[in-house]
Design an enzyme around this catalytic site. Structure first.
Site, PDB file in Angstrom:
ATOM      1  N   CYS A 101       0.873  -1.181   0.000  1.00 39.69           N
ATOM      2  CA  CYS A 101       0.000   0.000   0.000  1.00 39.69           C
ATOM      3  C   CYS A 101       0.913   1.235   0.000  1.00 39.69           C
ATOM      4  O   CYS A 101       1.982   1.225   0.614  1.00 39.69           O
ATOM      5  CB  CYS A 101      -0.893   0.002   1.239  1.00 39.69           C
ATOM      6  N   ASN A 154       3.605   0.236   3.288  1.00 38.91           N
ATOM      7  CA  ASN A 154       3.465  -1.055   3.998  1.00 38.91           C
ATOM      8  C   ASN A 154       4.348  -2.044   3.260  1.00 38.91           C
ATOM      9  O   ASN A 154       3.904  -2.639   2.280  1.00 38.91           O
ATOM     10  CB  ASN A 154       2.033  -1.597   3.883  1.00 38.91           C
ATOM     11  N   SER A 166      -5.475  14.263   5.393  1.00 36.65           N
ATOM     12  CA  SER A 166      -6.842  13.742   5.505  1.00 36.65           C
ATOM     13  C   SER A 166      -7.623  14.316   4.333  1.00 36.65           C
ATOM     14  O   SER A 166      -7.099  15.136   3.581  1.00 36.65           O
ATOM     15  CB  SER A 166      -7.502  14.179   6.806  1.00 36.65           C
ATOM     16  N   MET A 167      -8.898  13.924   4.189  1.00 38.68           N
ATOM     17  CA  MET A 167      -9.663  14.366   3.022  1.00 38.68           C
ATOM     18  C   MET A 167     -10.009  15.857   3.042  1.00 38.68           C
ATOM     19  O   MET A 167     -10.580  16.362   2.083  1.00 38.68           O
ATOM     20  CB  MET A 167     -10.915  13.502   2.834  1.00 38.68           C
ATOM     21  N   HIS A 206       3.798   8.019   7.382  1.00 35.44           N
ATOM     22  CA  HIS A 206       3.095   7.771   6.105  1.00 35.44           C
ATOM     23  C   HIS A 206       1.837   8.614   6.005  1.00 35.44           C
ATOM     24  O   HIS A 206       1.067   8.479   5.064  1.00 35.44           O
ATOM     25  CB  HIS A 206       2.754   6.298   5.981  1.00 35.44           C
TER      26      HIS A 206
HETATM   27  P1  5GP Z   1      -3.484   4.390   5.749  1.00 39.25           P
HETATM   28  O1  5GP Z   1      -2.611   3.914   4.673  1.00 39.25           O
HETATM   29  O2  5GP Z   1      -2.898   4.137   7.099  1.00 39.25           O
HETATM   30  O3  5GP Z   1      -4.849   3.875   5.656  1.00 39.25           O
HETATM   31  O4  5GP Z   1      -3.655   5.964   5.575  1.00 39.25           O
HETATM   32  C1  5GP Z   1      -2.577   6.798   5.321  1.00 39.25           C
HETATM   33  C2  5GP Z   1      -2.841   8.220   5.770  1.00 39.25           C
HETATM   34  O5  5GP Z   1      -3.580   8.915   4.767  1.00 39.25           O
HETATM   35  C3  5GP Z   1      -3.697   8.422   7.008  1.00 39.25           C
HETATM   36  O6  5GP Z   1      -2.929   8.280   8.166  1.00 39.25           O
HETATM   37  C4  5GP Z   1      -4.214   9.840   6.841  1.00 39.25           C
HETATM   38  O7  5GP Z   1      -3.344  10.775   7.451  1.00 39.25           O
HETATM   39  C5  5GP Z   1      -4.210  10.055   5.341  1.00 39.25           C
HETATM   40  N1  5GP Z   1      -5.539  10.146   4.703  1.00 39.25           N
HETATM   41  C6  5GP Z   1      -6.633   9.367   4.936  1.00 39.25           C
HETATM   42  N2  5GP Z   1      -7.635   9.681   4.096  1.00 39.25           N
HETATM   43  C7  5GP Z   1      -7.174  10.694   3.307  1.00 39.25           C
HETATM   44  C8  5GP Z   1      -7.737  11.446   2.210  1.00 39.25           C
HETATM   45  O8  5GP Z   1      -8.871  11.242   1.774  1.00 39.25           O
HETATM   46  N3  5GP Z   1      -6.944  12.392   1.647  1.00 39.25           N
HETATM   47  C9  5GP Z   1      -5.672  12.644   2.075  1.00 39.25           C
HETATM   48  N4  5GP Z   1      -4.962  13.584   1.440  1.00 39.25           N
HETATM   49  N5  5GP Z   1      -5.131  11.958   3.101  1.00 39.25           N
HETATM   50  C10 5GP Z   1      -5.851  10.993   3.696  1.00 39.25           C
HETATM   51 MN    MN Z   2      -2.217   2.875   2.957  1.00 35.24          MN
HETATM   52 MN    MN Z   3      -4.146   0.119   1.642  1.00 32.16          MN
END
Ligand code: 5GP
Ligand code: MN
Ligand code: MN
Length: 400
Positions: free
Chosen positions: A77, A274, A307-308, A329
């Site tokens: 990922c 990952n 985040s989104m 990450h």
């Molecule tokens: P993970 O791979 O652990 O699921 O997520 C990676 C990181 O992406 C999260 O820790 C969060 O900070 C960020 N993230 C989650 N959703 C979104 C999104 O919709 N847009 C963006 N830019 N970052 C996100």
């Molecule tokens: Mn991920």
């Molecule tokens: Mn994933």
């Protein structure tokens, strides 16, 4: 800020996070990992939180062993991003059309391609393939029997986003340049390989009586480790190709939608968060597992999403070997999905994603920006790990 050292069992726990802010369950997982006989170092990133067996947001360096559950079930990922020649003023006020064009070109959720994508058309390579593509598929026959019958589906899922927190975004940086960014991994085939090997590891005699059965490991020199490594690296490659295909599809959409602007693209940045890689530190060959962490060796480009609703960072690694050349990450979750659903409403979601063309329904309330840590604070906590190349804010966000 540099790191705080907390005593572990066999190695100290180096934390780029304030230990007082880490939940007790995650602290216990860090202590468990620090007790593994093969452990040579453990670096904890500022986005650390509880995970399966081992925390998300940590780097586990072992000699002669790998813990498959610590790699995560979505092997490979990661993130990809590309800077385009478009400027903010080239974008229409209403971005809903662009969003639906992207959703048509890139299957999301459970969606997949009817016919597998044609790399010749996509990458325009004279031999009809992206670099390493043919070799990659020729090695399919070498992966575990348990999943090999899934070939057709694996081919149809190549170039698809998947569900959960995987996303596609159009972003604008602080200098008004437009970027494409996406988050995905090795789809079902990677998960099936991960589940298969996690089960295999748990059955091995040397893994009986562990503090947590998700810390079962494979040991170098055994046939089980050889089989795992083969499949792990194949799945990591699948993830890399998956993101490359989606990037190519995205570029097609953007070129088509902004035909007059004759859009060009800089080289694509891609990083797993990952995964396992074999790296050498202080004369020792180590198996470094980054679970929710990116490589940040000197000069390496990386992507750290927030985040989104809060945007993301493009970074360059500073090569800090105390952190095994790594960085966070993302911002990392501040609360569980269930807690987020209890605390927030779709009203809150609308407020926290104002100005972003994205879903605002109850199905994504658990992804609300408030459920994540502050990306600004996380960046501040890792100033000795990465330098910022660009700061991005999304204007479109497609959630898987
Ligand atoms: P993970 O791979 O652990 O699921 O997520 C990676 C990181 O992406 C999260 O820790 C969060 O900070 C960020 N993230 C989650 N959703 C979104 C999104 O919709 N847009 C963006 N830019 N970052 C996100
Ligand atoms: Mn991920
Ligand atoms: Mn994933």
């Amino acid at each position: 800020m540099s790191y705080t050292e907390v005593p572990g069992v066999r190695v100290p726990i180096r934390m780029w996070a304030d230990p007082a802010t880490v939940e007790s369950g995650a602290m216990q997982q860090l202590r468990n990992v620090s007790s593994l006989p093969w452990i040579k170092g453990l670096a904890v990133m500022p986005d650390v939180h509880y995970g399966k067996g081992a925390t998300v947001g940590s780097v586990i360096a072992m000699e002669g062993a790998v813990c498959p559950a610590a790699v995560g079930v979505d092997i490979g990922c990661g993130m990809s991003a590309v800077k385009t020649s478009l400027r903010a003023h080239d974008l229409p006020t209403d971005l809903s059309r662009l969003r639906s064009k992207v959703e048509e070109a890139i299957p999301v959720g459970r969606g997949m391609h009817g016919d597998p994508v044609d790399p010749g058309r996509l990458f325009g390579h004279p031999t009809g393939a992206a670099a390493g593509w043919d070799d990659f598929w020729s090695r399919f026959d070498g992966i575990a029997d348990a999943v090999r019958f899934r070939r057709e589906r694996a081919a149809q899922q190549m170039g698809t986003l998947g569900s959960g927190n995987h996303f596609w975004e159009l972003c604008v940086d602080t200098e008004d340049a437009v970027w494409i960014m996406l988050h995905s991994g090795s789809r079902n085939i990677g998960k099936e390989l991960a589940d298969h090997h996690i089960g295999e590891a748990q059955r091995l005699p040397h893994n009986q009586g562990l503090v947590d059965r998700d810390l079962a490991v494979f040991i170098s020199g055994t046939p089980q480790m050889d089989a795992y490594r083969n499949d792990l690296y194949w799945a990591q490659e699948y993830a890399k190709h998956n993101r490359a295909v989606m990037m190519a599809l995205s570029q097609e959409v953007v070129r088509r939608e902004f035909r007059k602007a004759k859009v060009t693209f800089e080289p694509v940045i891609s990083c797993h968060h990952n995964y396992v890689s074999e790296e050498r530190y202080e004369g020792a060959d180590l198996l470094v597992t980054r679970k929710g962490a990116i490589r940040a060796g000197g000069g390496d480009y990386g992507i750290i999403p927030g985040s989104m609703g809060t945007g993301s960072y493009i970074v360059r690694g500073l090569g800090n070997s105390a952190a095994f050349n790594s960085a966070s990450h993302g911002a990392g979750r501040r609360m569980s999905r269930n807690a987020a659903k209890r605390q927030y409403t779709t009203r809150d979601l609308e407020e926290q994603t104002r100005g972003v063309e994205c879903r605002k329904d109850s199905g994504v309330v658990d992804e609300i920006p408030g459920a994540y840590k502050s990306i600004e604070k996380v960046m501040d906590q890792q100033r000795d790990l990465v330098e910022v190349v660009a700061k991005l804010k999304q204007v479109v966000c497609v959630k898987g």
